[in-house]
Enzyme design. Structure first.
Site, short mmCIF file in Angstrom:
data_model
loop_
_atom_site.label_atom_id
_atom_site.label_comp_id
_atom_site.label_asym_id
_atom_site.label_seq_id
_atom_site.Cartn_x
_atom_site.Cartn_y
_atom_site.Cartn_z
CB CYS A 36 -4.76 2.10 -2.88
SG CYS A 36 -5.93 2.07 -1.31
CG ASP A 38 -8.91 0.97 -2.27
OD1 ASP A 38 -9.18 1.47 -3.39
OD2 ASP A 38 -8.47 -0.28 -2.06
CB CYS A 63 -8.32 -4.06 -2.15
SG CYS A 63 -7.66 -3.90 -0.70
CB CYS A 107 -5.92 -2.97 3.54
SG CYS A 107 -5.13 -3.29 1.85
FE1 FES Z 1 -6.18 0.21 -1.00
FE2 FES Z 1 -6.43 -2.25 -0.02
S1 FES Z 1 -5.35 -1.55 -1.88
S2 FES Z 1 -7.20 -0.63 1.11
#
Ligand code: FES
Length: 228
Positions: A36, A38, A63, A107
């Site tokens: 993602c 992140d 997120c 995550c």
């Molecule tokens: Fe990427 Fe949670 S959706 S770390």
């Protein structure tokens, strides 16, 4: 469909623990999720005599689950020795949060990997470990792919034995993934995550990911089992 979070996940999201950065930290590491984009940064203060983590903080660029799992990982790690924390895994952190939706298990993987990366940096700074020279081979790819989570089950595609073949040929990597009983709606998500995870290796130029459905028919990019 709305994602359902446990009460503990919501609590850690709305009131995250150990947020921020330790000034003059003993170790720092940033990890990103290929799934993602992140990111999480961890800073540590470690007692060099006892190896106890005296302080740990995180900054999240992600997120709600990213924030909650990082918060829980720091709560669990604080006051423990680095040897104890090295035994943490994504499942332990997710369970302490009362579970995570399967599409959010990565995550938790990100939080644990980030924390462990900071520990590794501390060990290197103390002469207790060495920087690993990344070898471009099947074992390294397999190790990397452990962080790829099947959104259908919430488990790693390696531990659930979905990866049936890995071949490294010079700068070209070939990976075969069997969906088995997995819902095919996640085929492209898995293909993308496998590709992006391997792309992080500088020695790789070309990646071929072959996804097979439960009948062992190959799913081409963007196709479902009806060939649509
Ligand atoms: Fe990427 Fe949670 S959706 S770390």
């Amino acid at each position: 469909m709305a994602i359902k979070y446990s009460q503990t996940v919501i609590e850690h999201f709305t009131n995250p623990q150990n947020v921020g950065e330790i000034e003059d930290a003993d170790a720092t590491a940033t990890e990103g999720s290929p799934a993602c984009g992140d990111m999480l940064t961890f800073t540590l203060r470690v007692n060099p005599e006892t190896h106890i983590i005296d302080d740990v903080r995180f900054r999240s660029y992600g997120c709600a689950s990213n924030i909650s799992t990082a918060s829980m990982a720091t709560v669990l790690a604080k006051g423990k020795t680095i040897e104890e924390v090295k035994h943490f895994n994504a499942k332990i952190v997710a369970e302490k949060l009362g579970g995570l939706p399967s599409t959010k298990m990565h995550c938790s993987v990100l939080a644990v990997n980030g924390l462990k990366a900071a520990i590794k940096q501390w060990e290197i700074s103390q002469g207790l470990a060495e920087e690993e020279a990344i070898q471009c081979n099947e074992d390294t790819i397999k190790k990397l792919l452990k962080s790829v989570i099947n959104p259908h089950t919430g488990k790693s595609i390696i531990s659930s034995e979905m990866v049936s073949y890995i071949k490294v040929d010079g700068a070209k990597v070939f990976v075969e993934v069997n969906l088995g009983d997995t819902d095919e709606m996640y085929a492209e998500n898995i293909r993308e995550e496998v590709t992006e995870t391997i792309e992080s290796m500088k020695c790789v130029d070309e990646i071929i990911v072959r996804i097979l459905d439960r009948e062992k028919f190959e799913l081409k990019n963007g196709e479902n089992n009806n060939g649509e």
